[in-house]
Scaffold this motif. Structure first.
Motif, PDB file in Angstrom:
ATOM      1  N   GLY A  68      38.015  25.768  41.234  1.00  0.00           N
ATOM      2  CA  GLY A  68      38.938  24.695  40.893  1.00  0.00           C
ATOM      3  C   GLY A  68      39.295  24.640  39.417  1.00  0.00           C
ATOM      4  N   ARG A  69      38.598  25.413  38.589  1.00  0.00           N
ATOM      5  CA  ARG A  69      38.864  25.416  37.139  1.00  0.00           C
ATOM      6  C   ARG A  69      39.374  26.767  36.644  1.00  0.00           C
ATOM      7  NH1 ARG A  69      34.877  24.792  33.601  1.00  0.00           N
ATOM      8  NH2 ARG A  69      33.226  25.667  34.927  1.00  0.00           N
ATOM      9  N   PHE A  70      38.882  27.849  37.221  1.00  0.00           N
ATOM     10  CA  PHE A  70      39.244  29.206  36.806  1.00  0.00           C
ATOM     11  C   PHE A  70      40.145  29.844  37.863  1.00  0.00           C
ATOM     12  CE2 PHE A  70      35.285  30.315  34.012  1.00  0.00           C
ATOM     13  CZ  PHE A  70      35.473  29.134  33.302  1.00  0.00           C
ATOM     14  N   THR A  71      41.067  30.693  37.393  1.00  0.00           N
ATOM     15  CA  THR A  71      41.935  31.437  38.285  1.00  0.00           C
ATOM     16  C   THR A  71      42.016  32.889  37.821  1.00  0.00           C
ATOM     17  OG1 THR A  71      43.296  29.474  38.719  1.00  0.00           O
ATOM     18  CG2 THR A  71      44.229  31.620  39.293  1.00  0.00           C
ATOM     19  N   ILE A  72      41.681  33.807  38.709  1.00  0.00           N
ATOM     20  CA  ILE A  72      41.765  35.227  38.409  1.00  0.00           C
ATOM     21  C   ILE A  72      43.072  35.774  38.986  1.00  0.00           C
ATOM     22  CG2 ILE A  72      40.469  35.908  40.472  1.00  0.00           C
ATOM     23  CD1 ILE A  72      39.243  38.196  38.804  1.00  0.00           C
ATOM     24  N   SER A  73      43.694  36.689  38.257  1.00  0.00           N
ATOM     25  CA  SER A  73      44.929  37.305  38.735  1.00  0.00           C
ATOM     26  C   SER A  73      44.989  38.730  38.192  1.00  0.00           C
ATOM     27  CB  SER A  73      46.154  36.503  38.285  1.00  0.00           C
ATOM     28  OG  SER A  73      46.234  36.437  36.871  1.00  0.00           O
ATOM     29  N   ARG A  74      45.950  39.499  38.681  1.00  0.00           N
ATOM     30  CA  ARG A  74      46.062  40.885  38.233  1.00  0.00           C
ATOM     31  C   ARG A  74      47.520  41.305  38.172  1.00  0.00           C
ATOM     32  NH1 ARG A  74      42.604  44.241  42.188  1.00  0.00           N
ATOM     33  NH2 ARG A  74      43.420  45.983  40.965  1.00  0.00           N
ATOM     34  N   ASP A  75      47.806  42.234  37.264  1.00  0.00           N
ATOM     35  CA  ASP A  75      49.128  42.856  37.151  1.00  0.00           C
ATOM     36  C   ASP A  75      48.899  44.361  37.239  1.00  0.00           C
ATOM     37  OD1 ASP A  75      51.533  43.969  36.372  1.00  0.00           O
ATOM     38  OD2 ASP A  75      51.943  42.456  34.850  1.00  0.00           O
ATOM     39  N   ALA A  77      50.943  46.784  37.503  1.00  0.00           N
ATOM     40  CA  ALA A  77      51.853  47.579  36.681  1.00  0.00           C
ATOM     41  C   ALA A  77      51.317  47.753  35.262  1.00  0.00           C
ATOM     42  CB  ALA A  77      53.229  46.932  36.641  1.00  0.00           C
ATOM     43  N   LYS A  78      50.507  46.797  34.830  1.00  0.00           N
ATOM     44  CA  LYS A  78      49.932  46.851  33.482  1.00  0.00           C
ATOM     45  C   LYS A  78      48.449  47.189  33.497  1.00  0.00           C
ATOM     46  CE  LYS A  78      53.153  43.443  31.550  1.00  0.00           C
ATOM     47  NZ  LYS A  78      53.273  42.134  30.853  1.00  0.00           N
ATOM     48  N   ASN A  79      47.893  47.474  34.668  1.00  0.00           N
ATOM     49  CA  ASN A  79      46.442  47.739  34.787  1.00  0.00           C
ATOM     50  C   ASN A  79      45.637  46.644  34.085  1.00  0.00           C
ATOM     51  OD1 ASN A  79      47.025  50.073  36.162  1.00  0.00           O
ATOM     52  ND2 ASN A  79      45.787  51.406  34.872  1.00  0.00           N
ATOM     53  N   THR A  80      46.014  45.415  34.330  1.00  0.00           N
ATOM     54  CA  THR A  80      45.403  44.292  33.620  1.00  0.00           C
ATOM     55  C   THR A  80      44.956  43.204  34.585  1.00  0.00           C
ATOM     56  OG1 THR A  80      46.755  44.727  31.658  1.00  0.00           O
ATOM     57  CG2 THR A  80      45.775  42.539  31.827  1.00  0.00           C
ATOM     58  N   VAL A  81      43.807  42.634  34.282  1.00  0.00           N
ATOM     59  CA  VAL A  81      43.264  41.499  35.024  1.00  0.00           C
ATOM     60  C   VAL A  81      43.186  40.308  34.075  1.00  0.00           C
ATOM     61  CG1 VAL A  81      41.317  40.639  36.378  1.00  0.00           C
ATOM     62  CG2 VAL A  81      41.884  43.059  36.425  1.00  0.00           C
ATOM     63  N   TYR A  82      43.477  39.148  34.590  1.00  0.00           N
ATOM     64  CA  TYR A  82      43.472  37.934  33.776  1.00  0.00           C
ATOM     65  C   TYR A  82      42.476  36.914  34.333  1.00  0.00           C
ATOM     66  CZ  TYR A  82      47.967  39.915  32.386  1.00  0.00           C
ATOM     67  OH  TYR A  82      48.962  40.760  31.947  1.00  0.00           O
ATOM     68  N   LEU A  83      42.027  36.028  33.464  1.00  0.00           N
ATOM     69  CA  LEU A  83      41.214  34.891  33.897  1.00  0.00           C
ATOM     70  C   LEU A  83      41.715  33.655  33.161  1.00  0.00           C
ATOM     71  CD1 LEU A  83      38.803  34.065  35.701  1.00  0.00           C
ATOM     72  CD2 LEU A  83      37.376  34.213  33.642  1.00  0.00           C
ATOM     73  N   GLN A  84      42.380  32.789  33.883  1.00  0.00           N
ATOM     74  CA  GLN A  84      42.816  31.512  33.324  1.00  0.00           C
ATOM     75  C   GLN A  84      41.686  30.520  33.489  1.00  0.00           C
ATOM     76  OE1 GLN A  84      45.785  30.602  31.733  1.00  0.00           O
ATOM     77  NE2 GLN A  84      44.678  28.689  31.344  1.00  0.00           N
ATOM     78  N   MET A  85      41.229  29.957  32.386  1.00  0.00           N
ATOM     79  CA  MET A  85      40.096  29.037  32.402  1.00  0.00           C
ATOM     80  C   MET A  85      40.554  27.674  31.910  1.00  0.00           C
ATOM     81  SD  MET A  85      37.072  31.530  30.959  1.00  0.00           S
ATOM     82  CE  MET A  85      37.717  31.517  29.303  1.00  0.00           C
ATOM     83  N   ASN A  86      40.489  26.700  32.776  1.00  0.00           N
ATOM     84  CA  ASN A  86      40.865  25.330  32.435  1.00  0.00           C
ATOM     85  C   ASN A  86      39.650  24.414  32.515  1.00  0.00           C
ATOM     86  OD1 ASN A  86      43.587  26.176  32.269  1.00  0.00           O
ATOM     87  ND2 ASN A  86      43.899  25.777  34.454  1.00  0.00           N
ATOM     88  N   SER A  87      39.787  23.229  31.938  1.00  0.00           N
ATOM     89  CA  SER A  87      38.708  22.230  31.967  1.00  0.00           C
ATOM     90  C   SER A  87      37.379  22.852  31.566  1.00  0.00           C
ATOM     91  CB  SER A  87      38.602  21.603  33.370  1.00  0.00           C
ATOM     92  OG  SER A  87      39.824  21.016  33.753  1.00  0.00           O
ATOM     93  N   LEU A  88      37.393  23.577  30.486  1.00  0.00           N
ATOM     94  CA  LEU A  88      36.192  24.299  30.053  1.00  0.00           C
ATOM     95  C   LEU A  88      35.059  23.333  29.707  1.00  0.00           C
ATOM     96  CD1 LEU A  88      37.935  27.121  28.067  1.00  0.00           C
ATOM     97  CD2 LEU A  88      36.255  27.472  29.878  1.00  0.00           C
ATOM     98  N   LYS A  89      33.850  23.794  29.994  1.00  0.00           N
ATOM     99  CA  LYS A  89      32.640  23.017  29.738  1.00  0.00           C
ATOM    100  C   LYS A  89      31.730  23.802  28.800  1.00  0.00           C
ATOM    101  CE  LYS A  89      32.763  21.221  34.482  1.00  0.00           C
ATOM    102  NZ  LYS A  89      32.002  21.094  35.760  1.00  0.00           N
ATOM    103  N   PRO A  90      30.847  23.104  28.078  1.00  0.00           N
ATOM    104  CA  PRO A  90      29.914  23.831  27.194  1.00  0.00           C
ATOM    105  C   PRO A  90      29.109  24.903  27.939  1.00  0.00           C
ATOM    106  CG  PRO A  90      29.906  21.515  26.654  1.00  0.00           C
ATOM    107  CD  PRO A  90      30.749  21.659  27.889  1.00  0.00           C
TER     108      PRO A  90
END
Length: 118
Positions: A68-75, A77-90
């Motif tokens: 519910g806070r992190f989202t993984i995705s991939r492109d 064409a760019k050989n790239t993986v992403y991690l969107q991190m929201n509502s980060l905690k210590p």
């Protein structure tokens, strides 16, 4: 030469967001599009854990603590993986790495440091 290069980390306050990127190159990742990829993290005094996984068909799974806070995705064409991190905690503070599942030991990159202040 096989390379995984992570970027996008930094210092943020609790509740903030970061977007991590992982660029894959080299012969091992010439078939990037058919590989399941994951983000892992390693916090001081703890074992490395798998945080998020994305399959070749883009199905995803997450460890319970980031659902519910992190989202993984991939492109592919760019050989790239992403991690969107929201509502980060210590407790998200760690060095974040990407790799396959299971990980290729020779392919670990330097990682990117994420520090979340309270």
């Amino acid at each position: 030469q096989v390379q995984l290069v992570e970027s996008g980390g930094g210092l943020v306050q609790a509740g903030g967001s970061l977007r991590l990127s992982c660029a894959a190159s080299g012969s091992t990742f010439s078939t990037f599009s058919i590989r399941g990829m994951a983000w892992y993290r390693h916090a001081p005094g703890k074992q490395r854990e798998l945080v998020a996984f994305i399959s070749s068909d883009r199905s995803t799974t997450y460890t319970d603590s980031v659902k519910g806070r992190f989202t993984i995705s991939r492109d592919n064409a760019k050989n790239t993986v992403y991690l969107q991190m929201n509502s980060l905690k210590p407790e998200d503070t760690a060095v974040y790495y990407c790799n396959c599942v299971p990980p290729i030991s020779a392919s670990w990159g330097q990682g990117t440091q994420v520090t979340v202040s309270s």
